[in-house]
Design a protein around this motif. Structure first.
Motif, PDB file in Angstrom:
ATOM      1  N   THR A   1      -6.146  -7.178   6.730  1.00 13.00           N
ATOM      2  CA  THR A   1      -5.707  -7.756   5.472  1.00 13.00           C
ATOM      3  C   THR A   1      -5.078  -6.677   4.597  1.00 13.00           C
ATOM      4  N   ILE A   2      -4.075  -7.056   3.828  1.00 13.38           N
ATOM      5  CA  ILE A   2      -3.402  -6.108   2.955  1.00 13.38           C
ATOM      6  C   ILE A   2      -4.404  -5.419   2.031  1.00 13.38           C
ATOM      7  N   GLU A   3      -4.201  -4.166   1.805  1.00 15.71           N
ATOM      8  CA  GLU A   3      -5.061  -3.403   0.889  1.00 15.71           C
ATOM      9  C   GLU A   3      -4.449  -3.465  -0.506  1.00 15.71           C
ATOM     10  N   TYR A   4      -5.080  -4.230  -1.383  1.00 14.79           N
ATOM     11  CA  TYR A   4      -4.576  -4.322  -2.744  1.00 14.79           C
ATOM     12  C   TYR A   4      -4.799  -2.999  -3.474  1.00 14.79           C
ATOM     13  N   LYS A   5      -3.857  -2.670  -4.347  1.00 11.11           N
ATOM     14  CA  LYS A   5      -3.911  -1.426  -5.104  1.00 11.11           C
ATOM     15  C   LYS A   5      -4.356  -1.694  -6.540  1.00 11.11           C
ATOM     16  N   ASP A   6      -4.557  -0.614  -7.290  1.00  5.44           N
ATOM     17  CA  ASP A   6      -4.851  -0.704  -8.717  1.00  5.44           C
ATOM     18  C   ASP A   6      -3.570  -0.454  -9.511  1.00  5.44           C
ATOM     19  N   ILE A   7      -3.617  -0.798 -10.790  1.00  7.23           N
ATOM     20  CA  ILE A   7      -2.467  -0.521 -11.655  1.00  7.23           C
ATOM     21  C   ILE A   7      -2.183   0.980 -11.681  1.00  7.23           C
ATOM     22  N   ASP A   8      -3.239   1.797 -11.672  1.00  5.84           N
ATOM     23  CA  ASP A   8      -3.047   3.253 -11.649  1.00  5.84           C
ATOM     24  C   ASP A   8      -2.260   3.694 -10.421  1.00  5.84           C
ATOM     25  N   ASP A   9      -2.475   3.025  -9.291  1.00  9.55           N
ATOM     26  CA  ASP A   9      -1.740   3.365  -8.071  1.00  9.55           C
ATOM     27  C   ASP A   9      -0.249   3.104  -8.253  1.00  9.55           C
TER      28      ASP A   9
END
Length: 262
Positions: free
Chosen positions: A90-98
């Motif tokens: 499954t896709i690895e969701y990122k954070d806004i900081d990323d």
């Protein structure tokens, strides 16, 4: 479609459509990305047009399995698998900081797309594709009342998921707060905007909010935005497809930042 869902042979794939990637472009970019892939399944009749994908997959140690086209039809979420389906992590969701760090790593001011109420996965995929191609640094989606990054989205994104950070947040309003605290100016697309996109300065770090086709940007989100802008129209109907609106705005950002300033 119903046959696939009711067939116990494919029970392992029912838990999350986000694990299935269909079509030549989506699978090719998935293989190139280096993401963990469980297997690639293909039909014999499609080998001529996907030979390079299978060769690269085998070079990377990925299991490839020839199967009857009917099996792919049963697995398919989109109904248009082009003879090849990959089952991947499954896709690895990122954070806004990323997303902000990605912009900084490229030495660029952030361009972020925020999707407010985009429930059609094809539209979401098309927005992600336009964002990546135009040089944006990430797309933000909410956890609720939003399309997820599933097979239909991945196919419409045509491989862009392997390059562009996607953040999933509790809500778009809080994401706007975070971006504004980091110096990002937030624009919302709305037909009643006080300025049009060609009168707007996109040289600043910017977030672009795209609302649903039916309801547009929600009232609460609109209140948090720094500026409401519109896309000029000359025809008889009064709205654009959400993904088309996003593409038009993103390319105006590209035009102002990189074409006019050459």
């Amino acid at each position: 479609m119903r046959e696939r869902k009711n067939n116990p042979r494919f029970e392992e794939y029912r838990s999350s459509d986000e694990n299935i990637f269909e079509g030549k472009n989506a699978v090719w970019e998935l293989v190139r990305s280096g993401r963990e892939i469980e297997k690639i399944m293909f039909s014999k009749g499609s080998i001529g047009s996907i030979g390079h994908i299978l060769a690269k997959a085998r070079e990377n140690g990925i299991v490839t399995q020839e199967c009857d086209k009917r099996k792919l039809d049963q697995m398919s979420i989109t109904g248009s698998h082009q003879g090849i389906i990959a089952v991947a992590s499954t896709i690895e969701y990122k954070d806004i900081d990323d997303i902000l760090e990605y912009a900084a790593s490229r030495g660029e001011k952030p361009v972020v797309v925020l999707c407010d109420g985009i429930t059609d996965p094809h539209n979401l995929g098309a927005i992600i594709r336009s964002a990546e191609v135009s040089g944006a640094h990430g797309v933000i989606i909410p956890k609720r009342r939003s399309a997820s990054v599933n097979a239909a989205c991945a196919k419409a994104a045509a491989g862009a998921l392997e390059y562009l950070p996607i953040a999933k947040v509790s809500n778009i309003s809080s994401a706007i707060d975070t971006l504004q605290k980091n110096g990002v100016f937030i624009f919302a697309a709305d037909m009643d905007g006080e300025k049009n996109i060609y009168e707007t300065d996109f040289s600043v770090p910017c977030g672009i909010v795209i609302g649903s086709e039916g309801n547009g940007v929600s009232h609460l989100v609109k209140e948090k935005c720094d500026q409401i802008i519109n896309i000029p129209q000359r025809g008889n109907i009064n709205s654009l497809n959400a993904s088309n609106a996003a593409a038009i705005m993103l390319y105006e950002v590209l035009h102002q930042r990189y074409i006019l300033n050459k």
